[in-house]
Design an enzyme around this catalytic site. Structure first.
Site, PDB file in Angstrom:
ATOM      1  N   CYS A  34      81.719  35.146  78.303  1.00 54.72           N
ATOM      2  CA  CYS A  34      81.112  34.586  77.099  1.00 54.72           C
ATOM      3  C   CYS A  34      79.672  34.177  77.360  1.00 54.72           C
ATOM      4  CB  CYS A  34      81.873  33.338  76.635  1.00 54.72           C
ATOM      5  SG  CYS A  34      83.637  33.573  76.319  1.00 54.72           S
ATOM      6  N   ASP A 457      36.917  33.532  75.626  1.00 57.46           N
ATOM      7  CA  ASP A 457      37.090  33.807  74.203  1.00 57.46           C
ATOM      8  C   ASP A 457      36.399  32.741  73.365  1.00 57.46           C
ATOM      9  OD1 ASP A 457      38.796  35.354  72.050  1.00 57.46           O
ATOM     10  OD2 ASP A 457      39.057  33.210  71.640  1.00 57.46           O
TER      11      ASP A 457
END
Length: 508
Positions: A34, A457
């Site tokens: 599971c 940037d």
């Protein structure tokens, strides 16, 4: 993590969905495995066994739980975070390399012998490349069985199985149901909260000699929280005309795939991402899903990322306001590298226009029955034929673009999911016209480096200064050392301080 028994037991007992995909829980009394968040009553700790992959659990003789469907859980975040050979191998297996080229092909891309690759994967994941690829084929088969009306024989070969018998045996072994039983069980129970698949499959589109498109409706799971604003906002705001579009609340784009091409429509939902995928060849299904997941950064662990970044008092309010930001990436690393060069020192609108012209001139034309997409983005081989003088950009940038395209077309530069990130950075930096901004943009969005940082940037520097952070690249790099290894996510939070379209979910 699967070796930390105490921590795994706590996660299972608390049904903690954050650990889905990190490890798998097998129950010795039922022979079922599971996901940690399985809704059934947790077994006794003495009956639990923990595995690092679904393939390892399957090899140990456990079958997938029919309730929690562990094979449909989000992927482990470490395969995108890490840069070592095992992580690169997992990304390549997800992209379908083993099914197409076998273990020797996988090993060749990694620069190791097949035996070395087998040994490394077995040591860390408890399963070799063939078992891992088999687990993926089983998942692909289940998707097709449950979401399409295709005959089982077509599904078997589309999922990558060599024979109908192997397909039948694998489905029975993994899911404890025959393919027909799996389809019958799925049909009456198809509710939105029961797994990662939904809807029905069908065929559509295609005119003339164009191959017909087979369409599947899927649901892509993710770990919460997920902030869709900058993720879909960035993709929509930078969309290349004819290749990408925002339509009816969905980001749509064309896909160039190993066996054909496709069109995908991705719509953000609170619990999952709706994925409408149309393919000319269903053998591309698993690879197409993997590429979409990478583009949307769906296997990230947002709680781990945000917890570290929130230790910085400057970033903490930004994270509290909109947690779970992802890094918008790409479905095609070569494509993004070309677009990064086109976008050097120009506006977003200008970059879109130039890229759209390139796609219209050199990209393969396709039919889109449901929207306005017209072309695949051209391959490096196709762009290698272009005349630089026809490009409406400065001469130096033309040289940068043609140098990049030549390196990609010749194979001197590798930017795919199995690339060595540091080697790719070095090769990019050696090309003419590639400075820190371009290299880091490609590292962040094409190579998927979670620690890539665009210190030069302009948007990052403006945001930093507005927040009282250092404004020069060198000083900002020093300040950002505390954000490692998640600096690419810090960039998303910094960009989000600006009122730019990339930071907003588009409105139709």
């Amino acid at each position: 993590m699967h070796t930390d028994t105490e921590r795994c037991v706590r996660a299972v007992q608390s049904k903690d969905a954050r650990f889905d995909g990190w490890f798998f829980t097998a129950v010795t009394t039922t022979k079922i495995y599971c996901r940690p968040s399985c809704p059934v009553v947790p077994p006794k700790p003495a009956n639990m066994r923990f595995y690092p992959s679904a393939a390892a659990a399957q090899q140990a003789g456990f079958r997938a739980c029919k309730r929690c469907r562990p094979d449909a859980s989000p992927g482990s975040p470490q395969w995108n975070e890490r840069a070592d050979a095992v992580a690169r191998a997992m990304r390549l297996i997800g992209d379908g390399v083993v099914d197409r080229d076998g273990v020797p092909g996988l090993a060749a891309r990694l620069g190791y012998s097949p035996r070395q690759v087998e040994r490394q994967l077995l040591a860390e994941l408890g399963a070799g490349p063939l078992a891992l690829a088999r687990a993926q084929r089983a998942q692909t088969a289940r998707l097709l069985i449950e979401t399409s009306a295709l005959p089982m024989a077509e599904i078997a070969f589309a999922a990558g199985f060599a024979s109908i018998r192997t397909f039948n045996d694998t489905v029975r072994e993994v899911f404890a149901l025959s393919p027909s039983e799996l389809r019958q069980r799925a049909r009456p129970a198809a509710r939105p909260d029961e797994g990662d698949t939904g809807g029905t499959g069908g065929s559509g589109g295609g005119t003339g000699d164009a191959p017909p498109l087979t369409t599947l409706a899927l649901r892509l799971p993710f770990r919460k929280p997920l902030c869709p604003d900058n993720l879909f906002g960035h993709l929509a705001a930078t969309a290349v005309p004819g290749v990408e579009e925002w339509r009816d609340g969905a980001y749509r784009r064309t896909l160039t795939l190993p066996y054909g091409h496709g069109i995908v429509a991705l719509t953000p939902r609170p619990e999952h991402i709706d994925c409408r995928l149309s393919l000319t060849d269903l053998r591309d299904l698993a690879g197409a899903i993997a590429r979409c997941r990478r583009m949307l950064d769906l296997d990230a662990d947002p709680e781990a990322v945000d917890a570290l970044l929130a230790d910085d008092p400057v970033l903490a309010p930004l994270i509290t306001k909109a947690p779970g930001r992802r890094v918008p990436r790409t479905v095609d690393a070569d494509e993004f590298a070309v677009r990064a060069v086109i976008g050097q020192q120009v506006s977003t609108a200008a970059a879109r226009t130039h890229a759209g012209r390139l796609a219209a001139a050199y990209g393969e034309r396709i039919e889109d029955p449901e929207g306005g997409l017209t072309h695949l983005f051209p391959s490096a081989a196709a762009l290698a034929e272009l005349d630089p003088e026809t490009l409406a950009m400065p001469r130096t940038r033309r040289a940068t673009l043609t140098g990049l395209v030549a390196a990609l077309a010749d194979g001197d530069l590798q930017l795919g999911p199995g690339s060595d990130r540091e080697e790719a950075r070095a090769r990019l930096a050696a090309l003419p016209g590639f400075g820190p901004w371009t290299v880091e943009c490609i590292a962040m969005r094409a190579l998927g480096d979670p620690d890539a940082f665009t210190a030069t940037d302009l948007g990052v520097r403006r945001a930093a200064q507005g927040l009282g952070l250092p404004g020069t690249p060198a000083a900002l790099l020093g300040r950002a050392a505390a954000w490692r290894p998640w600096r690419a996510y810090a960039v998303q939070y910094l960009w989000a301080t600006d009122d730019h379209p990339i930071n907003h979910l588009p409105t139709d």
